[in-house]
Design a protein around this motif. Structure first.
Motif, PDB file in Angstrom:
ATOM      1  N   LYS A   1      15.212  48.364  63.209  1.00  0.00           N
ATOM      2  CA  LYS A   1      14.849  49.495  64.056  1.00  0.00           C
ATOM      3  C   LYS A   1      13.707  50.285  63.436  1.00  0.00           C
ATOM      4  CE  LYS A   1      18.862  50.352  66.763  1.00  0.00           C
ATOM      5  NZ  LYS A   1      20.064  51.118  66.974  1.00  0.00           N
TER       6      LYS A   1
ATOM      7  N   SER B   1       6.313  45.412  68.700  1.00  0.00           N
ATOM      8  CA  SER B   1       7.297  45.068  69.731  1.00  0.00           C
ATOM      9  C   SER B   1       7.179  43.587  70.062  1.00  0.00           C
ATOM     10  CB  SER B   1       7.133  45.935  70.970  1.00  0.00           C
ATOM     11  OG  SER B   1       5.996  45.551  71.694  1.00  0.00           O
TER      12      SER B   1
ATOM     13  N   GLY C   1       9.169  41.488  67.887  1.00  0.00           N
ATOM     14  CA  GLY C   1      10.612  41.498  68.131  1.00  0.00           C
ATOM     15  C   GLY C   1      11.394  42.632  67.487  1.00  0.00           C
ATOM     16  N   TYR C   2      10.709  43.648  66.977  1.00  0.00           N
ATOM     17  CA  TYR C   2      11.446  44.770  66.395  1.00  0.00           C
ATOM     18  C   TYR C   2      11.903  45.733  67.485  1.00  0.00           C
ATOM     19  CZ  TYR C   2       9.278  43.003  62.173  1.00  0.00           C
ATOM     20  OH  TYR C   2       8.861  42.190  61.156  1.00  0.00           O
ATOM     21  N   ASP C   3      12.942  46.517  67.166  1.00  0.00           N
ATOM     22  CA  ASP C   3      13.415  47.545  68.104  1.00  0.00           C
ATOM     23  C   ASP C   3      12.589  48.798  67.882  1.00  0.00           C
ATOM     24  OD1 ASP C   3      15.241  45.790  68.887  1.00  0.00           O
ATOM     25  OD2 ASP C   3      16.993  46.856  68.155  1.00  0.00           O
ATOM     26  N   ILE C   4      11.736  49.123  68.822  1.00  0.00           N
ATOM     27  CA  ILE C   4      10.813  50.242  68.636  1.00  0.00           C
ATOM     28  C   ILE C   4      11.248  51.438  69.466  1.00  0.00           C
ATOM     29  CG2 ILE C   4       8.416  50.986  68.785  1.00  0.00           C
ATOM     30  CD1 ILE C   4       8.673  48.634  67.004  1.00  0.00           C
ATOM     31  N   THR C   5      11.287  52.604  68.837  1.00  0.00           N
ATOM     32  CA  THR C   5      11.437  53.836  69.581  1.00  0.00           C
ATOM     33  C   THR C   5      10.188  54.674  69.327  1.00  0.00           C
ATOM     34  OG1 THR C   5      13.796  53.725  69.203  1.00  0.00           O
ATOM     35  CG2 THR C   5      12.938  55.800  70.027  1.00  0.00           C
TER      36      THR C   5
ATOM     37  N   ILE D   1      10.191  48.732  74.858  1.00  0.00           N
ATOM     38  CA  ILE D   1      10.511  49.745  73.850  1.00  0.00           C
ATOM     39  C   ILE D   1      11.237  50.902  74.515  1.00  0.00           C
ATOM     40  CG2 ILE D   1       8.563  49.294  72.324  1.00  0.00           C
ATOM     41  CD1 ILE D   1       7.648  52.055  74.072  1.00  0.00           C
TER      42      ILE D   1
END
Lengths: 484, 452
Positions: B2, B20, B23-27, B45
């Motif tokens: 994350k 993104s 494949g990462y969880d982006i906020t 995202i």
């Protein structure tokens, strides 16, 4: 317009549909229903072929996928899915008219629960299962399911947001976690868990397994296809109460359940929409119980029926334990109002949605104040957060579209010569995905007597209601198809 | 993993796209709802609107579960506060802050200690360093360094009349008289992984791997004449210019800066007493002529407006300036611009993103991960450096026996102090450093990912 991508998506959805028909086929095989088996085998083969050819057409699709494609994709895939999903009914010969089979399937996928069948119990087990299962799949949305099982992260760019927005009900759709696939997985996980819990509670009450599964599917998707002619009335009071509770639970915004997982309980209690929803239920049950007290022997029975009908109508499920068409007109009017409002956004229920109603009421109040103080500046707040003006104007446009579609539909349906109440409630009950209306479409009656034109209008209403109007309107707009 | 990105500006958006897709969880956090909506529509995202230094907003963005916070909001102070707050809530979080005020640059190491930053980035400083490196070897459009500076991948433009024009790749080493490898060719905006019989055409941009000490020989033998640069004109007096001028003056190069803001000129002349500061509009051709644009060895355009930089650079080229470097803030990797023959272009946000992506990949793969990642060929290809460790398969086998995935090349193997441009007989052993070039279709996290 990226036709190939839409083909690919629709193909995938049909593949999912074909796979989900297999359990129904197995049930038919076990119950040795020859016609139904034939119907399912033919349908599965056909859907499979169509699906593979669509995927083949769309295999080299470009990756440009904007809001327009998203909305068209949702609308088209729902229509195609309903068309092909009606094959088992038609091929097995259990619903001889194709338009009726189509009506029944649309009613299933849109979780309406309006039926054209007069004798449900004569249907074979496999078809009854399939009929109820369409509710379950349509409740959370089949595209959300496809997003949950989509394999690669490359396949899910931002465009998936358009799909979620178009298919999930509510004025302001957002993700639960950053990744769309994960969001869809969480939604379906919660959905499956709640459904299983429902089945277990029904089984404890001594319901036969197939009944329990079908009833739970109908409750979970807030659909309302019963598998008995008298809906839920024949079951024990315990089962009726279980249904009441689960109907109410499935009408709650699923993000509230996500807050439970996150242990953020404060967010749940603060949720204004949830408060309005619970408040409406409590108030309606109380008022109706007082109003119908003389119709039943005990207080318990009165409250049980009142609560069941209120839960069934506000969540747009459409089960019944009693013929509420015989109730006094005050109670019927309350139910009619509940039909129009519906349950929470982000649930499986249809209708206008409490959240949207709340927004419009707040906006109206602001308008009144602004008339008194012309220079007043005020932001509409919901759950202690400022609401974007864009969301408000969309809600207003939605209201306008909602009313216009309803009026036009009533006008066309009234050609059939039924009473005013029947015409209005048939449109209200299908547009809001409820199922039973009043008088000729009341809980003990069905939609079989309408003309083909009316049935088509009601089919469009059901789809428009489930997909929150705009995807269907966009399908009809010339701007979608031409460069303008 | 994350990741929270605070600030959806130029760098924030580029990072969002890159991370993104990996494949990462982006906020994303930003105070402007409009840019957030645009990002949410394009990438997979989540976004939170608000002040990124506020605890509430950080909590909403899930700072407790996040592994990394990248603060790239407009102000250094906000970035620092954001990282500090996040660190206060979640002491395990890694934090990256963009700090670009020159006053803080001197104390950046102390600040990293005090504020517990994992990494601080300064795009302007990085850009200046990059431009400085390019000016050292003016024959190359771009340079990327690997294996602690011993191996380079350089970008060259093939022009009509060059010795290597219309020549097959297998014959080039005869001319270059040193071992080199062409690892990628950019033709008509598309990257190609070339084979031995690939024939170069005028207009191609080629990416050549060579050891650092062979660079001069390469330039000489390919017939690319290079002058040592002694006089540099810089248009625009922003932060990049300041850092660049400081470095150039230190290495004894004459620097002239043209800036159209008077107060800024005064400030620059205070900070850079040895530079020649000119107050005036750099788009004015008369001013450029009278300041002797045709006499300078190199022109660097670093104003805040991309279009202006391009126009000035084109004018510089037409005046016969040998080395022109254009800074592009927004319009990088654009096919139309590549056709303008601007010479070298440099994009601060791309440099900055490369650094951060490198850090993120290293964080994800503590073992066996990439030592460094460079995006080359307008971001269409990646050059990645790995160390061969115990887990690496295919050790001690000649390359011709190893099946490497399509569009992936092993461009260099370093054994101890010996660096080799590999051929079919080359092998790699444990402890070697390997540089791999891929066209970026598949993300390579570990060296083993390149094998079939």
């Amino acid at each position: 317009m990226n036709y190939r991508m839409i083909c690919r998506f629709t193909g995938r959805i049909l593949l999912v549909e074909a796979v989900f028909m297999l359990p129904a086929l197995v049930i038919s095989l076990v119950a040795n229903e020859k016609k139904a088996v034939l119907g399912f085998v033919l349908s599965i083969a056909m859907i499979f072929i169509v699906s593979l050819s669509l995927i083949l057409v769309g295999r080299n699709s470009k990756r440009i996928f904007l809001a327009r494609e998203g909305l068209v994709c949702v609308a088209v895939s729902w229509i195609v899915m309903s068309l092909l999903g009606s094959f088992p009914f038609y091929f097995s010969g259990e619903i001889p008219e194709f338009i009726d089979a189509f009506f029944e399937t649309v009613s299933g996928f849109t979780t309406t629960g309006a039926s054209i069948l007069s004798d449900i119990e004569s249907m074979s087990d496999g078809l009854l299962y399939w009929r109820s299962f369409t509710h379950w799949l349509g409740g959370m949305g089949v595209l959300v399911f496809v997003l949950a099982i989509a394999n690669s992260s490359k396949d899910s760019d931002g465009y998936t947001m358009h799909l979620l927005r178009a298919e999930s009900p509510g004025p302001n759709v957002g993700k639960l976690v950053p990744k769309m696939k994960k969001t869809a997985e969480i939604l379906y996980l919660m959905y499956i868990l709640l459904t299983l819990l429902n089945i277990v509670f029904l089984l404890i009450g001594g319901m036969p397994p197939l009944d329990a599964v079908c009833t739970a599917f109908g409750t979970a998707g807030t659909g309302g296809f019963g598998i008995k002619n008298d809906s839920i009335a024949g079951y024990s009071p315990y089962i009726q109460n279980v249904c009441t509770i689960f109907m109410i639970l499935f009408g709650v915004n699923f993000s509230c359940y996500f807050f439970i997982i996150l242990k953020q309980f404060r967010n749940i209690f603060k949720d204004e929409e949830l408060r309005m929803y619970v408040g409406l239920i409590v108030a309606s049950v109380t008022l109706i119980s007082i109003n119908i007290a003389s119709y039943y022997d005990t207080i318990e029975e009165t409250i049980r029926h009142a609560a069941f009908q209120v839960a069934s109508i506000i969540t747009t499920t459409g089960y019944a334990t009693t013929d509420f068409d015989l109730w006094p007109s005050f109670s019927k009017t309350i139910l009619l109002c509940l039909m129009l409002i519906g349950a929470c956004a982000g649930s499986t229920a249809g209708g206008f949605k409490c959240g949207r109603a709340l927004l419009i009421i707040k906006n109206m109040k602001r308008r009144v104040k602004k008339t008194l103080h012309p220079n007043k500046v005020q932001v509409v707040r919901m759950n202690n957060q400022a609401v974007d003006e864009n969301v408000l104007s969309t809600a207003n446009a939605y209201l306008a579209a909602y009313v216009i579609i309803m009026v036009v539909s009533v006008l066309i349906v009234s050609l059939d010569g039924f009473s005013m109440t029947t015409n209005i409630t048939s449109v209200v009950a299908t547009f809001n995905n409820i199922g039973p209306g009043l008088e000729a479409v009341g809980p003990v009656c069905n939609y079989g007597d309408f003309s083909i034109l009316s049935k088509l209008v009601l089919i469009v209403d059901m789809l428009a209601g489930r997909l929150e109007i705009f995807p269907i309107l966009i399908l009809l707009s010339s701007h979608t198809w031409k460069y303008k | 993993m994350k990741i929270i990105i605070a600030g959806d500006g130029k760098i924030g958006a580029t990072l969002t796209r890159q991370l993104s897709q990996e494949g990462y969880d982006i906020t994303l956090i930003d105070s402007n709802n409009k840019v957030l909506e645009a990002s949410e529509e394009r990438y997979d995202i989540m976004s939170v609107q608000g002040n990124c230094a506020s605890m509430d907003v950080l909590e909403q963005a899930g700072v407790r579960e996040a592994e990394l916070l990248i603060a790239v909001a407009g102000d250094d102070e906000v970035n620092l506060l954001c990282c500090m707050t996040a660190h206060g809530i979640n002491s395990k979080i890694h934090t990256i802050a963009r700090i670009r005020n020159p006053e803080y640059t001197k104390q950046i190491y102390e600040m990293r200690e005090i504020f517990a930053l994992s990494l601080s980035i300064n795009p302007e400083k990085q850009t200046a360093v990059e431009i400085d490196r390019l000016l050292k070897y003016p024959g190359f459009l771009k340079r990327d360094t690997f294996v602690k500076g011993r191996v380079e991948i350089v970008e060259l433009q093939v022009v009509e009349g060059m010795k290597i024009c219309d020549m097959a790749l297998s014959e080039i080493s005869n001319i270059a008289k040193c071992k080199i490898l062409v690892c990628a060719v950019l033709r008509n905006g598309k990257v190609v992984t070339p084979g031995g019989n690939f024939i170069l055409e005028a207009g191609d941009r080629i990416f050549v791997t060579a050891t650092a000490k062979n660079l001069t020989i390469l330039l000489k033998n390919l017939g690319i004449i290079t002058h040592k640069i002694k006089k540099v004109m810089i248009c625009g007096g922003g932060r990049v210019s300041f850092y660049l001028a400081e470095q150039l003056i230190n290495s004894g190069i004459t620097v002239k800066i043209i800036e159209n803001d008077y107060d800024r000129c005064i400030l620059l002349s205070k900070l850079l007493p040895d530079a020649n500061i000119i107050f005036g509009d750099a788009t004015n051709e008369f001013l450029l002529d009278s300041e002797g644009i045709s006499e300078c060895d190199a022109l660097v355009t670093t104003t805040g407006v991309d279009e202006m930089n391009m126009i000035i650079s084109l004018y510089g080229k037409s005046c016969g300036v040998l080395k022109v470097i254009t800074k592009l803030g927004r319009l990088e990797n654009n096919n139309i611009i590549n056709n303008l023959s601007l010479g070298s272009t440099i994009s601060p946000k791309q440099l900055c993103c490369n650094t951060i992506v490198r850090y993120v990949r290293a964080l994800k793969n503590q073992e066996g991960g990439a030592v460094s990642v460079h995006s080359i060929a307008d971001g269409q290809a990646e050059a990645i450096e790995f160390i061969v460790d115990d887990n690496t398969i295919n050790c001690d086998r000649p390359l011709r026996e190893i099946h490497v995935k399509k569009n992936i090349l092993i461009v260099c193997i370093t054994h101890g102090f010996k660096t080799e441009i590999p051929n079919g007989d080359s092998v790699f052993r444990k402890g070697d450093i390997v540089v791999v070039v891929t066209n970026g279709e598949k993300i390579i996290y570990q060296l083993n990912d390149i094998f079939e």
